[in-house]
Design a protein around this motif. Structure first.
Motif, mmCIF file in Angstrom:
data_model
loop_
_atom_site.group_PDB
_atom_site.id
_atom_site.type_symbol
_atom_site.label_atom_id
_atom_site.label_comp_id
_atom_site.label_asym_id
_atom_site.label_seq_id
_atom_site.Cartn_x
_atom_site.Cartn_y
_atom_site.Cartn_z
ATOM 1 N N LEU A 116 -5.102 3.926 -12.916
ATOM 2 C CA LEU A 116 -4.061 2.911 -13.029
ATOM 3 C C LEU A 116 -3.156 2.866 -11.795
ATOM 4 C CD1 LEU A 116 -2.676 0.752 -14.686
ATOM 5 C CD2 LEU A 116 -1.406 2.561 -15.865
ATOM 6 N N THR A 117 -2.801 4.017 -11.248
ATOM 7 C CA THR A 117 -1.917 4.027 -10.084
ATOM 8 C C THR A 117 -2.587 3.330 -8.906
ATOM 9 O OG1 THR A 117 -1.065 6.135 -10.915
ATOM 10 C CG2 THR A 117 -0.388 5.484 -8.706
ATOM 11 N N GLU A 118 -3.873 3.551 -8.729
ATOM 12 C CA GLU A 118 -4.608 2.868 -7.658
ATOM 13 C C GLU A 118 -4.550 1.350 -7.835
ATOM 14 O OE1 GLU A 118 -5.670 5.569 -9.288
ATOM 15 O OE2 GLU A 118 -6.694 6.920 -7.910
ATOM 16 N N VAL A 119 -4.718 0.890 -9.076
ATOM 17 C CA VAL A 119 -4.686 -0.545 -9.358
ATOM 18 C C VAL A 119 -3.291 -1.113 -9.060
ATOM 19 C CG1 VAL A 119 -4.943 -2.283 -11.183
ATOM 20 C CG2 VAL A 119 -6.562 -0.382 -11.033
ATOM 21 N N LEU A 120 -2.246 -0.378 -9.412
ATOM 22 C CA LEU A 120 -0.884 -0.814 -9.097
ATOM 23 C C LEU A 120 -0.695 -0.915 -7.581
ATOM 24 C CD1 LEU A 120 1.187 1.221 -11.700
ATOM 25 C CD2 LEU A 120 1.100 -1.273 -11.530
ATOM 26 N N PHE A 121 -1.187 0.080 -6.843
ATOM 27 C CA PHE A 121 -1.065 0.044 -5.382
ATOM 28 C C PHE A 121 -1.859 -1.114 -4.787
ATOM 29 C CE2 PHE A 121 1.362 3.834 -5.392
ATOM 30 C CZ PHE A 121 1.955 3.907 -4.144
ATOM 31 N N PHE A 150 -2.127 11.827 -3.564
ATOM 32 C CA PHE A 150 -2.490 10.477 -4.016
ATOM 33 C C PHE A 150 -2.298 9.464 -2.888
ATOM 34 C CE2 PHE A 150 -1.146 6.312 -5.378
ATOM 35 C CZ PHE A 150 -2.289 5.901 -6.044
ATOM 36 N N TYR A 151 -1.151 9.495 -2.215
ATOM 37 C CA TYR A 151 -0.867 8.513 -1.164
ATOM 38 C C TYR A 151 -1.908 8.584 -0.052
ATOM 39 C CZ TYR A 151 3.578 8.068 -3.613
ATOM 40 O OH TYR A 151 4.540 7.871 -4.575
ATOM 41 N N ARG A 152 -2.330 9.790 0.298
ATOM 42 C CA ARG A 152 -3.389 9.934 1.306
ATOM 43 C C ARG A 152 -4.696 9.314 0.801
ATOM 44 N NH1 ARG A 152 -2.403 13.781 5.476
ATOM 45 N NH2 ARG A 152 -0.524 15.014 5.099
ATOM 46 N N ARG A 153 -5.002 9.541 -0.449
ATOM 47 C CA ARG A 153 -6.244 9.033 -1.030
ATOM 48 C C ARG A 153 -6.315 7.509 -0.987
ATOM 49 N NH1 ARG A 153 -5.989 11.304 -5.859
ATOM 50 N NH2 ARG A 153 -5.825 9.444 -7.124
ATOM 51 N N VAL A 154 -5.165 6.830 -1.126
ATOM 52 C CA VAL A 154 -5.175 5.359 -1.103
ATOM 53 C C VAL A 154 -4.882 4.800 0.289
ATOM 54 C CG1 VAL A 154 -4.719 5.117 -3.573
ATOM 55 C CG2 VAL A 154 -2.793 5.129 -1.963
ATOM 56 N N GLY A 155 -4.901 5.662 1.327
ATOM 57 C CA GLY A 155 -4.835 5.174 2.689
ATOM 58 C C GLY A 155 -3.541 5.368 3.441
ATOM 59 N N GLU A 172 12.431 14.461 3.016
ATOM 60 C CA GLU A 172 11.514 13.437 2.516
ATOM 61 C C GLU A 172 10.652 13.020 3.700
ATOM 62 O OE1 GLU A 172 11.579 11.523 -0.603
ATOM 63 O OE2 GLU A 172 13.046 12.846 -1.517
ATOM 64 N N LEU A 173 9.391 12.789 3.455
ATOM 65 C CA LEU A 173 8.439 12.437 4.497
ATOM 66 C C LEU A 173 8.029 10.984 4.347
ATOM 67 C CD1 LEU A 173 6.170 15.589 4.064
ATOM 68 C CD2 LEU A 173 8.165 15.328 5.555
ATOM 69 N N GLU A 174 7.961 10.273 5.475
ATOM 70 C CA GLU A 174 7.504 8.888 5.446
ATOM 71 C C GLU A 174 5.985 8.854 5.566
ATOM 72 O OE1 GLU A 174 8.986 4.967 7.649
ATOM 73 O OE2 GLU A 174 7.743 6.231 8.961
ATOM 74 N N PHE A 175 5.338 8.077 4.684
ATOM 75 C CA PHE A 175 3.919 7.795 4.757
ATOM 76 C C PHE A 175 3.782 6.301 4.980
ATOM 77 C CE2 PHE A 175 3.521 11.967 3.271
ATOM 78 C CZ PHE A 175 2.203 12.350 3.034
ATOM 79 N N VAL A 176 2.818 5.877 5.790
ATOM 80 C CA VAL A 176 2.658 4.450 6.098
ATOM 81 C C VAL A 176 1.200 4.026 5.984
ATOM 82 C CG1 VAL A 176 4.658 4.416 7.652
ATOM 83 C CG2 VAL A 176 2.387 4.781 8.588
ATOM 84 N N LEU A 177 1.041 2.733 5.729
ATOM 85 C CA LEU A 177 -0.259 2.084 5.750
ATOM 86 C C LEU A 177 -0.101 0.816 6.580
ATOM 87 C CD1 LEU A 177 -3.210 1.911 4.745
ATOM 88 C CD2 LEU A 177 -2.352 0.594 2.813
ATOM 89 N N GLU A 178 -0.811 0.758 7.687
ATOM 90 C CA GLU A 178 -0.745 -0.393 8.576
ATOM 91 C C GLU A 178 -1.650 -1.497 8.057
ATOM 92 O OE1 GLU A 178 1.213 -0.555 11.318
ATOM 93 O OE2 GLU A 178 1.876 1.541 11.260
ATOM 94 N N ARG A 179 -1.218 -2.735 8.266
ATOM 95 C CA ARG A 179 -2.060 -3.869 7.896
ATOM 96 C C ARG A 179 -3.243 -3.917 8.849
ATOM 97 N NH1 ARG A 179 -0.124 -9.961 6.628
ATOM 98 N NH2 ARG A 179 -2.149 -10.696 5.945
#
Length: 180
Positions: A116-121, A150-155, A172-179
């Motif tokens: 479900l979390t993957e689908v929400l993302f 989890f965040y790493r797993r979804v990119g 707190e650590l920033e995680f990013v996903l570039e378009r």
């Protein structure tokens, strides 16, 4: 189980409030959220009405996406906030490009591990790219290993940016996903 994944509607503030309060009761809430259950529970209904309207279907600057079970119960949520270049973010740092900031990620414990979390993302990223955002980011507590995995797993990848919280010096650590 089948879920309906959708944006909240402005009039659904009571359900939004209930789900947020449930999130704040989670055992890791102190690592995941910047408010306590007591603070949120004390807020008047007008706060929840305004908050929900600001992230509802059709809003351009923020969007709360929920997972609704077959019985109508909300079982998961996250919110994307749009950050514009030339502004400052919640921590006072300058925003250099149009980006999304994912906050308020929560899935009820009994629904975890279901995908479900993957689908929400996926829904959050689809909305973000449709808004023309260049990247999406999130902030995760350095001790919240489950969320980081989890965040790493979804990119999402660590950007190297660290935010210090409060007097205790928690990081707190920033995680990013570039378009793409």
């Amino acid at each position: 189980m089948s879920y309906v994944i959708r944006s909240v509607r402005a009039g659904e503030w009571a359900a939004a409030k209930e789900l947020r309060l449930a999130a704040l009761r989670d055992p890791v809430a102190h690592l995941a959220f910047l408010e306590t259950y007591e603070e949120a529970a004390a807020r008047p209904d007008s706060f929840w009405q305004e908050r929900t309207a600001g992230v509802a279907e059709g809003a351009e600057k923020a969007q709360q996406i929920i997972a609704e079970g077959p019985d109508g119960r909300w079982v998961g949520t996250l919110t994307v906030l749009v950050e514009e270049p030339g502004t400052t973010d919640w921590a006072g740092s300058p925003v250099e490009r149009k980006q999304g900031h994912v906050v308020g990620v929560f899935v009820r414990p009994e629904e975890r591990g279901s995908g479900l979390t993957e689908v929400l993302f996926d829904a959050a990223l689809e909305w973000s790219w449709a808004q023309g955002l260049e990247r999406v980011r999130l902030i995760v507590h350095e001790e919240n290993g489950r969320a980081q995995r989890f965040y790493r797993r979804v990119g999402f990848l660590p950007s190297g940016v660290t935010v210090l919280l409060g007097d205790a010096g928690e990081r707190e650590l920033e995680f990013v996903l570039e378009r793409e």
